[in-house]
Design a protein around this motif. Structure first.
Motif, PDB file in Angstrom:
ATOM      1  N   GLU A  57     -30.646 -67.142   1.255  1.00 28.90           N
ATOM      2  CA  GLU A  57     -30.796 -67.301  -0.194  1.00 28.90           C
ATOM      3  C   GLU A  57     -31.482 -66.063  -0.743  1.00 28.90           C
ATOM      4  O   GLU A  57     -32.492 -65.614  -0.208  1.00 28.90           O
ATOM      5  N   GLU A  58     -30.935 -65.541  -1.833  1.00 26.77           N
ATOM      6  CA  GLU A  58     -31.461 -64.309  -2.421  1.00 26.77           C
ATOM      7  C   GLU A  58     -31.547 -64.448  -3.927  1.00 26.77           C
ATOM      8  O   GLU A  58     -30.584 -64.846  -4.577  1.00 26.77           O
ATOM      9  N   ASP A  59     -32.685 -64.130  -4.487  1.00 23.03           N
ATOM     10  CA  ASP A  59     -32.843 -64.101  -5.942  1.00 23.03           C
ATOM     11  C   ASP A  59     -32.659 -62.679  -6.433  1.00 23.03           C
ATOM     12  O   ASP A  59     -33.188 -61.722  -5.848  1.00 23.03           O
ATOM     13  N   ARG A  60     -31.895 -62.551  -7.539  1.00 24.44           N
ATOM     14  CA  ARG A  60     -31.508 -61.256  -8.062  1.00 24.44           C
ATOM     15  C   ARG A  60     -32.135 -61.033  -9.445  1.00 24.44           C
ATOM     16  O   ARG A  60     -32.361 -61.977 -10.192  1.00 24.44           O
ATOM     17  N   VAL A  61     -32.340 -59.792  -9.774  1.00 25.91           N
ATOM     18  CA  VAL A  61     -32.836 -59.405 -11.086  1.00 25.91           C
ATOM     19  C   VAL A  61     -31.678 -58.844 -11.893  1.00 25.91           C
ATOM     20  O   VAL A  61     -30.925 -57.996 -11.409  1.00 25.91           O
ATOM     21  N   VAL A  62     -31.510 -59.319 -13.128  1.00 25.53           N
ATOM     22  CA  VAL A  62     -30.455 -58.804 -13.991  1.00 25.53           C
ATOM     23  C   VAL A  62     -30.839 -57.405 -14.466  1.00 25.53           C
ATOM     24  O   VAL A  62     -31.949 -57.198 -14.960  1.00 25.53           O
ATOM     25  N   PRO A  63     -29.965 -56.397 -14.327  1.00 26.60           N
ATOM     26  CA  PRO A  63     -30.287 -55.046 -14.793  1.00 26.60           C
ATOM     27  C   PRO A  63     -30.609 -55.033 -16.280  1.00 26.60           C
ATOM     28  O   PRO A  63     -30.036 -55.808 -17.056  1.00 26.60           O
ATOM     29  N   ASN A  64     -31.498 -54.155 -16.698  1.00 24.67           N
ATOM     30  CA  ASN A  64     -31.898 -54.083 -18.120  1.00 24.67           C
ATOM     31  C   ASN A  64     -30.694 -53.850 -19.032  1.00 24.67           C
ATOM     32  O   ASN A  64     -30.598 -54.405 -20.119  1.00 24.67           O
ATOM     33  N   SER A  65     -29.753 -53.036 -18.573  1.00 17.97           N
ATOM     34  CA  SER A  65     -28.574 -52.714 -19.397  1.00 17.97           C
ATOM     35  C   SER A  65     -27.685 -53.937 -19.604  1.00 17.97           C
ATOM     36  O   SER A  65     -26.911 -53.999 -20.550  1.00 17.97           O
ATOM     37  N   THR A 109     -23.397 -61.866  -9.218  1.00 17.26           N
ATOM     38  CA  THR A 109     -24.526 -62.799  -9.263  1.00 17.26           C
ATOM     39  C   THR A 109     -25.544 -62.358 -10.295  1.00 17.26           C
ATOM     40  O   THR A 109     -26.033 -61.229 -10.252  1.00 17.26           O
ATOM     41  N   ALA A 110     -25.880 -63.253 -11.208  1.00 19.14           N
ATOM     42  CA  ALA A 110     -26.939 -62.961 -12.175  1.00 19.14           C
ATOM     43  C   ALA A 110     -28.316 -63.281 -11.604  1.00 19.14           C
ATOM     44  O   ALA A 110     -29.263 -62.495 -11.768  1.00 19.14           O
ATOM     45  N   HIS A 111     -28.458 -64.422 -10.920  1.00 17.07           N
ATOM     46  CA  HIS A 111     -29.792 -64.849 -10.503  1.00 17.07           C
ATOM     47  C   HIS A 111     -29.919 -65.236  -9.037  1.00 17.07           C
ATOM     48  O   HIS A 111     -30.850 -64.799  -8.381  1.00 17.07           O
ATOM     49  N   ARG A 112     -29.024 -66.041  -8.497  1.00 22.32           N
ATOM     50  CA  ARG A 112     -29.217 -66.525  -7.126  1.00 22.32           C
ATOM     51  C   ARG A 112     -27.918 -66.441  -6.330  1.00 22.32           C
ATOM     52  O   ARG A 112     -26.863 -66.883  -6.774  1.00 22.32           O
ATOM     53  N   LEU A 113     -28.047 -65.890  -5.138  1.00 22.45           N
ATOM     54  CA  LEU A 113     -26.933 -65.812  -4.190  1.00 22.45           C
ATOM     55  C   LEU A 113     -27.272 -66.672  -2.979  1.00 22.45           C
ATOM     56  O   LEU A 113     -28.353 -66.542  -2.405  1.00 22.45           O
ATOM     57  N   ILE A 114     -26.339 -67.548  -2.595  1.00 22.28           N
ATOM     58  CA  ILE A 114     -26.518 -68.417  -1.431  1.00 22.28           C
ATOM     59  C   ILE A 114     -25.364 -68.174  -0.466  1.00 22.28           C
ATOM     60  O   ILE A 114     -24.195 -68.251  -0.847  1.00 22.28           O
ATOM     61  N   PRO A 173     -32.389 -55.243   1.225  1.00 20.93           N
ATOM     62  CA  PRO A 173     -32.708 -55.307  -0.210  1.00 20.93           C
ATOM     63  C   PRO A 173     -32.172 -54.097  -0.967  1.00 20.93           C
ATOM     64  O   PRO A 173     -32.214 -52.972  -0.472  1.00 20.93           O
ATOM     65  N   ASP A 174     -31.628 -54.348  -2.163  1.00 19.92           N
ATOM     66  CA  ASP A 174     -31.213 -53.256  -3.024  1.00 19.92           C
ATOM     67  C   ASP A 174     -32.063 -53.289  -4.290  1.00 19.92           C
ATOM     68  O   ASP A 174     -33.061 -54.013  -4.360  1.00 19.92           O
ATOM     69  N   SER A 175     -31.676 -52.532  -5.304  1.00 18.53           N
ATOM     70  CA  SER A 175     -32.502 -52.400  -6.508  1.00 18.53           C
ATOM     71  C   SER A 175     -32.621 -53.702  -7.300  1.00 18.53           C
ATOM     72  O   SER A 175     -33.516 -53.842  -8.128  1.00 18.53           O
ATOM     73  N   ARG A 176     -31.732 -54.653  -7.048  1.00 17.48           N
ATOM     74  CA  ARG A 176     -31.761 -55.909  -7.800  1.00 17.48           C
ATOM     75  C   ARG A 176     -32.322 -57.082  -6.994  1.00 17.48           C
ATOM     76  O   ARG A 176     -32.394 -58.192  -7.504  1.00 17.48           O
ATOM     77  N   THR A 177     -32.701 -56.839  -5.751  1.00 17.68           N
ATOM     78  CA  THR A 177     -33.219 -57.922  -4.921  1.00 17.68           C
ATOM     79  C   THR A 177     -34.661 -58.242  -5.309  1.00 17.68           C
ATOM     80  O   THR A 177     -35.541 -57.381  -5.217  1.00 17.68           O
ATOM     81  N   LEU A 178     -34.887 -59.470  -5.748  1.00 14.77           N
ATOM     82  CA  LEU A 178     -36.241 -59.905  -6.096  1.00 14.77           C
ATOM     83  C   LEU A 178     -36.933 -60.522  -4.882  1.00 14.77           C
ATOM     84  O   LEU A 178     -38.082 -60.196  -4.575  1.00 14.77           O
TER      85      LEU A 178
END
Length: 247
Positions: free
Chosen positions: A232-240, A176-181, A213-218
């Motif tokens: 519904e979960e919004d995710r943050v794309v890792p910088n790398s 998931t890049a941005h949203r998980l449902i 929540p993990d390191s990418r959970t917004l």
């Protein structure tokens, strides 16, 4: 067997909520309903929870293929409220549905997006019926897609079936890049059930325990819609990965 979602939800309510567990979860009580509904496959349903965690992935897949003809047949297991929320809240152009079943939701999403849909068994008739969807045979515990491959990942009425739930959640988040449902039934646990479910979520905390929540959970939210849980979960794309994954 063709039964509407509302009918099966009422049946589950009567069996799971109104009967005392000392009766509901006895083999002598469930034997006749299983024989009437599942006929020669009733033993698979009786034994499934006891043996599923020792099955190979191939044997697990074969159990579903063997019982396909006696499962409830309807276009989708989603209720109307959850269906509307998934269609409204899917984000971006690239969407993956994991556990696509008969392809109904994937086809609805494909009306406005590019959709990949996967399940461990894909019926050839489903592929022919919905040519706008890219169907793949995949196992949720080990998806072949790259990290952050899809803007939105949708998984409905699937997590209750998987053997390794923790690994399945990790894989959903990974691609998931941005949203998980996620949608799962709000169902009490019993040994004998009219489905091949291994996990049960009668309380919100029992689902949230798997989505800490993990390191990418917004942000995240969990609500009950039409008798099921909608997460519904919004995710943050890792910088790398931002150059390759941001959309």
């Amino acid at each position: 067997m063709k039964l509407g979602r509302d009918i099966t939800r009422f049946a589950h309510f009567v069996l799971d909520e109104c009967l005392p567990p000392i009766v509901r979860d006895r083999r002598w009580f469930i034997w006749l309903p299983f024989r009437l509904l599942f006929r020669s496959k009733s033993d698979v349903f009786v034994r499934f929870k006891d043996i599923a965690h020792d099955m190979t992935s191939g044997a697990y897949r074969d159990a579903y293929k063997a019982t396909a003809q006696v499962h409830i047949k309807r276009p989708t297991d989603l209720n109307k409220a959850c269906m509307a929320s998934v269609l409204t809240n899917a984000r971006g152009d690239q969407v993956l549905e994991v556990g696509c079943g008969r392809g109904y939701l994937a086809a609805r999403l494909a009306a406005t997006r590019r959709v990949t849909a996967c399940d461990m068994v894909i019926d050839e008739q489903v592929v022919l019926r919905y040519p706008s969807v890219d169907f793949r045979e995949e196992h949720i515990e080990s998806l072949s897609f790259q990290d952050c491959a899809f803007d939105t990942v949708v998984c409905t009425h699937t997590l209750e079936h998987v053997v390794d739930l923790g690994r399945a959640v990790s894989e959903l988040r990974r691609v998931t890049a941005h949203r998980l449902i996620v949608v799962v039934p709000k169902q009490r646990p019993y040994r004998y059930t009219f489905d091949l479910h291994l996990h049960f979520f009668p309380l919100r905390c029992m689902l949230l325990a798997w989505f800490r929540p993990d390191s990418r959970t917004l942000s995240s939210r969990l609500v009950e819609l039409g008798g099921d849980w909608y997460y519904e979960e919004d995710r943050v794309v890792p910088n790398s990965d931002r150059a390759g994954c941001s959309r």
